[in-house]
Design an enzyme around this catalytic site. Structure first.
Site, PDB file in Angstrom:
ATOM      1  N   GLN A 207      -6.866  63.742 -24.348  1.00  0.00           N
ATOM      2  CA  GLN A 207      -6.591  62.492 -25.054  1.00  0.00           C
ATOM      3  C   GLN A 207      -6.418  62.715 -26.558  1.00  0.00           C
ATOM      4  OE1 GLN A 207      -9.961  60.128 -23.862  1.00  0.00           O
ATOM      5  NE2 GLN A 207      -9.071  59.649 -21.876  1.00  0.00           N
TER       6      GLN A 207
ATOM      7  N   HIS B 286     -11.898  61.074 -25.349  1.00  0.00           N
ATOM      8  CA  HIS B 286     -12.665  60.012 -26.011  1.00  0.00           C
ATOM      9  C   HIS B 286     -12.827  60.274 -27.511  1.00  0.00           C
ATOM     10  CE1 HIS B 286     -14.673  58.264 -22.148  1.00  0.00           C
ATOM     11  NE2 HIS B 286     -13.437  58.685 -21.907  1.00  0.00           N
TER      12      HIS B 286
END
Length: 188
Positions: free
Chosen positions: A62, A127
């Site tokens: 991510q 995250h």
């Protein structure tokens, strides 16, 4: 009452766009792309110009080039703020905040400097969080993700003041810590 909306494509071909910021008093928008590019999009012309001078990012999981914000006193303060996933010298990653100067007429993005790293660095690629905005107090606020800690509850990593995971961080525009920040007197 129902409001009518019109949708029109301004530009195509962007690679995983993540954040955008309007450049004041222009028809231009800054758009971050996760692989690490910053595009200057002209809404009237329908063009996108890739700006050099962005930081090296970790484009994995991510991570990548995340959010963008323009200094509220632009163009007098020509700073553009970026958040991104970056590495330390041991290959671990963290959410970073940095800034560079924008000349939208050149177009040029220059003098990039890293302002803050949300520690600790971890061997994870998810995250990162990350939004950046200016508050009415003129401070920079940016968020960091919890980096995939899943022990939700009162003992979650975001409740631990000894790290900066899962937090909203408040900084001066130059990256320094404001004297009136919460917990600033706490040695931990």
């Amino acid at each position: 009452p129902d409001a009518a909306c019109a949708l029109s494509e301004v530009v195509s071909g962007l690679a995983s766009p993540w954040g955008l910021a309007f450049v004041p008093d222009t028809t231009k928008v800054l758009v971050t792309e996760l692989p690490g590019t910053l595009q200057l999009v002209d809404r009237e012309a329908g063009t996108a110009t890739e700006l050099s001078g962005t930081p090296r990012v970790l484009f994995e999981g991510q991570g990548g080039l995340l959010d963008v914000a323009v200094h509220p006193e632009f163009p007098a303060e020509p700073w553009v703020y970026l958040t991104y996933a970056g590495l330390d010298d041991q290959g671990r990653s963290a959410t970073h905040l940095g800034r560079g100067r924008l000349d939208p007429d050149a177009p040029a993005f220059e003098d990039f400097e890293r302002l803050h790293v949300a520690r600790p660095f971890l061997e994870r690629s998810a995250h990162y969080g990350s939004r950046v905005a200016f508050g009415p107090d003129g401070m920079v606020y940016f968020t960091s993700g919890d980096r995939q800690y899943k022990n939700f509850g009162p003992d979650h990593v975001s409740q631990d003041l000894t790290n900066e995971l899962g937090a909203v961080l408040r900084l001066e525009p130059d990256g320094s810590i404001p004297d009136d920040n919460p917990f600033v007197e706490d040695p931990d």
